[in-house]
Design an enzyme around this catalytic site. Structure first.
Site, mmCIF file in Angstrom:
data_model
loop_
_atom_site.group_PDB
_atom_site.id
_atom_site.type_symbol
_atom_site.label_atom_id
_atom_site.label_comp_id
_atom_site.label_asym_id
_atom_site.label_seq_id
_atom_site.Cartn_x
_atom_site.Cartn_y
_atom_site.Cartn_z
ATOM 1 N N HIS A 196 4.221 -0.876 -13.919
ATOM 2 C CA HIS A 196 3.497 -2.065 -13.514
ATOM 3 C C HIS A 196 3.862 -3.257 -14.391
ATOM 4 O O HIS A 196 3.188 -4.287 -14.382
ATOM 5 C CB HIS A 196 1.990 -1.809 -13.577
ATOM 6 C CG HIS A 196 1.529 -0.836 -12.539
ATOM 7 N ND1 HIS A 196 1.862 0.496 -12.588
ATOM 8 C CD2 HIS A 196 0.778 -1.004 -11.421
ATOM 9 C CE1 HIS A 196 1.322 1.115 -11.538
ATOM 10 N NE2 HIS A 196 0.670 0.230 -10.822
ATOM 11 N N MET A 245 -7.142 3.450 -14.183
ATOM 12 C CA MET A 245 -6.681 4.587 -13.388
ATOM 13 C C MET A 245 -6.652 4.253 -11.902
ATOM 14 O O MET A 245 -7.501 3.525 -11.395
ATOM 15 C CB MET A 245 -7.591 5.789 -13.604
ATOM 16 C CG MET A 245 -9.059 5.543 -13.349
ATOM 17 S SD MET A 245 -10.079 7.016 -13.561
ATOM 18 C CE MET A 245 -10.067 7.632 -11.885
ATOM 19 N N LYS A 271 -13.312 14.493 -3.639
ATOM 20 C CA LYS A 271 -14.140 13.548 -4.393
ATOM 21 C C LYS A 271 -13.395 12.217 -4.578
ATOM 22 O O LYS A 271 -13.977 11.138 -4.449
ATOM 23 C CB LYS A 271 -14.533 14.135 -5.739
ATOM 24 C CG LYS A 271 -15.437 15.356 -5.610
ATOM 25 C CD LYS A 271 -15.813 15.925 -6.964
ATOM 26 C CE LYS A 271 -16.708 17.159 -6.796
ATOM 27 N NZ LYS A 271 -17.103 17.746 -8.094
#
Length: 335
Positions: free
Chosen positions: A44, A174, A226
């Protein structure tokens, strides 16, 4: 190859000037990309520069556009990014959320019609440097299947939480996918397999092969079902709070643009017990550190600790950068 941070920043600054960014914006872009690379997040950082400039060239990123406030609800504001550079817009909205927090105790800025903010932890650190706890998130183009589905319908919607700390800020950064796609492409660039399965291949089998995962771009949600649910909820919140595009709408575009983001800041000073807060943080960190690792020689880190250590090392020794990526940068720089 190894490159010093100053050399990278100088090259990128001149490159962004070439692409018609004003000096102040060119400096911020160059600094942000370099800082991400310093922290070891090349995926990134420097690796993203050619793609960012491609988005500038195809008009997805508007060079002169800036985020502006469109609605205000006390400590909550809605902003429109006008398809400007994601780094510029996210920096501006983080700073505004900090201002609101210092006025009201808590401030929230919801941003629509913006572009990729690159490394989300950049803005978590920015908030922490200003004495604020932050919770930040963004939606993305669809790049993960909802749990049990065959095709991508949800985004890996990066989620950031930062907490100021004298001994080094705590910064969780994250993606909701097991691996961010920038990280998957980083492994692909280096010709390496992922250390764990990161997505599905063309045969609907979990794989650690970056080539196979990027073929159809079907990432694996963290925590399986989840993570799938968390991705959907973050998309809902970013879309509703900003009155912007959902992952569904972003996926209808030719390029990943017009995304929605949320910047929530809490000013720590309102609690009047900073020493206690520092003590409690250190208690948790020390307890976490003090565990026997499964593998000899391993060390346990709190969120943000490893990247801070990597930054120190890269400042001393130079940053490892892919030869092919730097060649692309220099080709754009010299053309």
């Amino acid at each position: 190859m190894q490159i010093t941070s100053q050399h990278m920043q100088d090259v990128l600054y001149k490159l962004f000037l070439k692409y018609r960014f004003l000096e102040e914006k060119a400096h911020l872009l160059a600094k942000t990309y370099t800082e991400s690379t310093l922290a070891g997040v090349n995926s990134h950082g420097i690796n993203r520069v050619p793609l960012f400039l491609e988005y500038v060239e195809n008009g997805s990123v508007k060079v002169d556009a800036e985020a502006e406030k469109v609605e205000s609800f006390g400590s909550i504001e809605r902003w429109d990014g006008n398809y400007g550079p994601g780094i510029i817009n996210a920096t501006k909205c983080t700073q505004r959320a900090v201002e609101l927090a210092k006025t009201h105790g808590m401030g929230l800025v919801a941003l629509r019609n913006t572009n990729h903010w690159m490394r989300g932890g950049t803005y978590g650190k920015l908030a922490a440097d200003a004495g604020c706890i932050s919770i930040l998130f963004t939606n993305t183009q669809p790049n993960m299947p909802p749990w049990g589905g065959k095709d991508s319908r949800i985004g890996n919607n990066p989620f950031i939480v930062s907490i100021p700390r004298k001994g080094g800020h705590v910064v969780l950064d994250m993606a909701i996918s097991q691996f961010a796609f920038g990280k998957i492409n980083d492994y692909k660039l280096r010709g390496k397999k992922l250390p764990f399965p990161g997505g599905w291949d063309a045969n609907d089998e979990l794989s650690n092969d970056p080539e196979k995962i990027t073929l159809k771009e079907r990432g694996l949600p963290i925590g399986y079902w989840k993570g799938s649910a968390l991705s959907i909820i973050l998309d809902m919140l970013a879309t509703l709070l900003s009155a912007g595009n959902s992952t569904y709408k972003v996926g209808q575009k030719d390029f990943e643009t017009g995304i929605s983001q949320v910047f929530l800041c809490i000013y720590q000073e309102v609690f009047k017990d900073k020493e206690l807060q520092e003590k409690l943080l250190n208690e948790i960190i020390n307890y976490t550190h003090d565990v026997e690792p499964m593998q000899d020689g391993d060390k346990i880190y709190y969120p943000g600790e490893r990247s801070a250590l990597t930054r120190e090392e890269n400042l001393k020794n130079g940053m490892p950068v892919s030869d092919s990526v730097w060649e692309k940068i220099m080709a754009l720089y010299e053309s």
